[in-house]
Motif scaffolding. Structure first.
Motif, short mmCIF file in Angstrom:
data_model
loop_
_atom_site.label_atom_id
_atom_site.label_comp_id
_atom_site.label_asym_id
_atom_site.label_seq_id
_atom_site.Cartn_x
_atom_site.Cartn_y
_atom_site.Cartn_z
N ARG A 130 28.79 44.14 41.94
CA ARG A 130 29.97 43.73 40.62
C ARG A 130 31.14 42.93 41.53
O ARG A 130 32.12 41.88 41.64
N THR A 131 31.37 44.55 43.10
CA THR A 131 32.96 44.26 44.17
C THR A 131 32.44 43.03 44.34
O THR A 131 33.69 42.21 44.79
N LEU A 134 33.98 39.56 41.95
CA LEU A 134 35.43 40.60 42.03
C LEU A 134 36.39 40.13 43.16
O LEU A 134 37.04 38.81 42.75
N GLN A 137 37.10 36.56 43.17
CA GLN A 137 37.81 35.58 41.64
C GLN A 137 38.90 35.87 42.68
O GLN A 137 39.58 34.95 41.86
N ALA A 165 41.99 42.71 42.68
CA ALA A 165 40.80 43.18 42.24
C ALA A 165 40.07 44.26 41.97
O ALA A 165 39.28 44.98 40.42
N ALA A 169 39.09 45.28 37.63
CA ALA A 169 37.47 45.86 37.50
C ALA A 169 36.71 46.21 36.69
O ALA A 169 36.11 45.72 36.47
N ASN A 171 37.96 45.56 33.81
CA ASN A 171 38.53 44.78 32.37
C ASN A 171 39.55 45.33 31.62
O ASN A 171 39.68 45.63 30.90
#
Lengths: 342, 325
Positions: A130-131, A134, A137, A165, A169, A171
């Motif tokens: 996930r990192t 992020l 993104q 980020a 992270a 939301n």
């Protein structure tokens, strides 16, 4: 139910001689997905007000409010555990100096994963995946390679992306950005502002942008609150605030921008922001205001609705009767000494 | 119009040590900058951090010598001045720094701070020095009773006034201002900018104005020089450059400056400043330019005259057709 409701928020720093009113009766309401700009000079209380929302005002600062709720939950009565669960998950904040906000002893990958492991109960592997997502993104090239970098190995702009980020992270429903681009170069500033706005649009998150730069507010936000010496002076839609400012302070600030000049002299505001010892009894802007009257110097105006916005002034600029009322109030009492030009 | 400062190919290279057994790396902070500045005029040097604008200011202020190039100030060779002329040369150029909280000695009273240049450089009597200090304080808008106060008793704007007064004590002809208003609040910024404009009109000073804020530059400058990675990208009269920027980097800067981007196509530069230790082989902006071609990556464009200004871009002509803003 509004996302964030602030009513009559005050933050004072007591001292032996006179208390410092950093924030003095601020009220704000924020709906889901709103973008609000808070502008003010240094010492206007814009940052402290938001730190109070985050529960980050340190001793001896005292936070009082008639109402301070996030999604209906009273932020002043949260236990420490509840506060920790909220901060960083539903409400996140990014600060001005990205390089000092990050811990220099840990890699950015570790610091990012920490949030996810804590709030989202992810295991290390999932958090790492996930990192990378992020970092991608927020526009960091080759994110896999950056996970093991330390903050000092990245530039200011890259570090601010890492901070963003981290903030998004989990939301968050509300992101508070305190001067996110002030320490960055203009070309990088434009990149970061675009990034914040696109994240806000995509995720429907509410965004509060604190800044001293009128230009940044004009380009990014839909609604602005102008703060001065701890109070909101004017709040309305960005377009109408810049088109026809109603408060003399807002008008003077806009006129003092070099961009507003036509090559001649710049309009200036005489004097300086009041401190703890010379806080005016009446309107806080009265000592520097071109339209001040004895009445304004004695009696502090309330924040009241005015032309689709809110204003804290006895004589709003768009008021057709203001010239007569100013003249009448000046006749009623002998004029005070002219404001001292510093 | 008398030329006060003339620089030709001003270059500053720093050697960065890389350990005992390796040759030091060369970092070119400023690469071949040329300009002329006349008395009573303001040349603004604009660029982001790392573009060499402060190094340029330090060279013009004689704080550090250029590695190569020529610099003439007030008719004197400022790179290797004859020893007899050094004092006069140094009195001709003064500097105002960005942060007035750091540039004033907190242990000295304002009067002492302002008097110091006179003690060092002149033989004036005590009374005469005091008279000149008070005169200068009045000129920059400070009151006589503030003479014996310490810097911490002043606000940021007033401190910057003190710094300006100190710089003007020896009646210099050139004032180098390194981001003089960027540490100040909005409402105070205008006061200091007005003061600088008034002083220029009164004393006929030349300003080398270093800034990253295009709004301020547009207000105060006569000529503008845009720098990137130590190299001049575009140089010319303010009106020309702001009305129709011909270099993609200038366009990017203008579009990125909040409040100035209106009615302009918003160009956002990709990526970040490349390392000055390893600059691109061709055009220094080629790594971030939206219009980059192979030629840009291969050959570095020279600064050439076009449309009454100088521009360093292979394809500057294509922007000539754009409507003026």
């Amino acid at each position: 139910m509004p996302l964030l409701e602030i009513e009559n928020l005050s933050v004072t720093f007591p001292s032996q001689t006179s208390d410092l009113y950093a924030v003095d009766g601020v009220s704000l309401t924020l709906e889901r997905g709103d973008v609000l700009g808070i502008v003010g000079e240094s010492g206007s209380g814009k940052s402290v007000a938001m730190l109070a929302v985050m529960g980050l005002v340190a001793f001896p600062g005292q936070v009082t409010a008639d109402r301070l709720t996030f999604e209906g939950r009273d932020l002043l009565r949260l236990s420490d555990n509840e506060r920790r669960a909220l901060t960083g998950k539903d409400v996140a904040m990014i600060f001005q100096e990205p390089t000092t906000s990050l811990n220099p002893s840990f890699t950015i990958g570790y610091q990012l994963a920490e949030t996810l492991i804590l709030h989202e109960k992810m295991d290390r592997k999932a958090a790492r995946r996930r990192t990378i997502e992020l970092l991608d993104q927020v526009g960091i090239p080759a994110p896999e390679g950056r996970l093991d970098a330390y903050p000092h190995q990245l530039s200011g702009g890259m570090n601010q992306r890492v901070m963003i980020a981290m903030a998004i992270a989990c939301n968050p429903k509300l992101l508070i950005a305190d001067e996110p681009t002030t320490a960055l170069d203009v070309t990088i500033q434009a990149q970061i502002l675009d990034l914040l706005l696109s994240l806000q649009r995509d995720r429907g998150m509410a965004l509060i942008l604190i800044t001293h730069n009128m230009g940044v507010v004009a380009d990014t936000t839909a609604r602005v609150a102008v703060m001065y010496a701890g109070q909101i002076m004017e709040e309305r839609s960005t377009e109408s605030l810049f088109g026809s400012p109603q408060h003399p302070y807002t008008a003077a600030l806009l006129a003092a921008r070099p961009e507003a000049s036509d090559g001649g002299r710049l309009a200036t505001i005489p004097g300086v922001v009041p401190g703890a010892y010379d806080r005016p009894r009446g309107c806080l802007f009265a000592p520097r205001c071109a339209y001040a009257t004895p009445h304004a110097a004695e009696c502090r105006p309330e924040l009241r609705p005015w032309q689709n916005g809110l204003i804290r002034c006895h004589y709003p600029l768009g008021d057709t009767t203001r010239d007569e009322r100013i003249a009448a109030d000046r006749r009623a009492a002998p004029p005070a000494a002219a404001p001292e030009v510093a | 119009m008398s030329v006060l400062v003339s620089a030709r190919g001003l270059t500053r290279v720093y050697d960065i040590g890389r350990g005992w057994f390796r040759e030091p790396a060369h970092l070119q902070a400023v690469g071949g900058v040329s300009f002329e500045l006349a008395a009573g005029h303001t040349l603004a040097v604009v660029g982001e951090s790392g573009c060499g604008k402060s190094t340029l200011a330090r060279m013009v202020t004689l704080i550090e010598p250029p590695s190569s190039g020529r610099l003439m100030i007030d008719g004197l060779n400022a790179v290797t001045p004859p020893a007899s002329e050094k004092p006069r040369l140094r009195r001709t150029v003064q500097i105002v720094f960005q942060n007035p909280y750091g540039s004033l000695n907190p242990r000295k009273r304002v009067g002492t701070i302002l008097e110091e240049p006179l003690i060092i450089n002149t033989n004036l009597s005590k009374q005469e020095r005091r008279r000149q200090v008070l005169e200068m304080m009045a000129k920059v808008g400070l009151r006589p009773e503030q003479h014996s106060r310490y810097p911490h008793m002043f606000s940021g704007g007033q401190r910057q006034r003190i710094a300006i007064a100190r710089a003007l004590m020896l009646s210099p002809k050139l004032l180098v201002a390194d981001e003089p208003v960027s540490a100040l609040d909005m409402s105070v910024q205008a006061q200091v900018l007005n003061l600088l404009v008034d002083l220029q009109a009164e004393l006929g000073l030349a300003y080398l104005f270093i800034s990253h804020d295009l709004g301020v530059v547009r207000h105060i400058a006569h000529d503008v020089m845009i720098m990137y990675l130590g190299v001049v990208m575009e140089h010319g009269a303010k009106e020309r450059i702001f009305a129709r920027p011909l270099h993609p980097y200038t366009q990017t800067l203008l579009a990125a400056t909040p409040g100035m981007g209106k009615n302009r196509k918003r160009i956002i530069a990709k990526g970040e400043l490349p390392s000055p230790l390893n600059p691109p082989a061709g055009c220094v902006f080629s790594t971030r330019c939206p219009y980059v071609t192979d030629q840009c990556r291969r050959e570095r464009p020279v600064l050439r005259p076009l449309d009454e200004r100088l521009v360093a871009c292979h394809y500057a002509e294509r922007f000539l057709e754009q409507p003026a803003a």
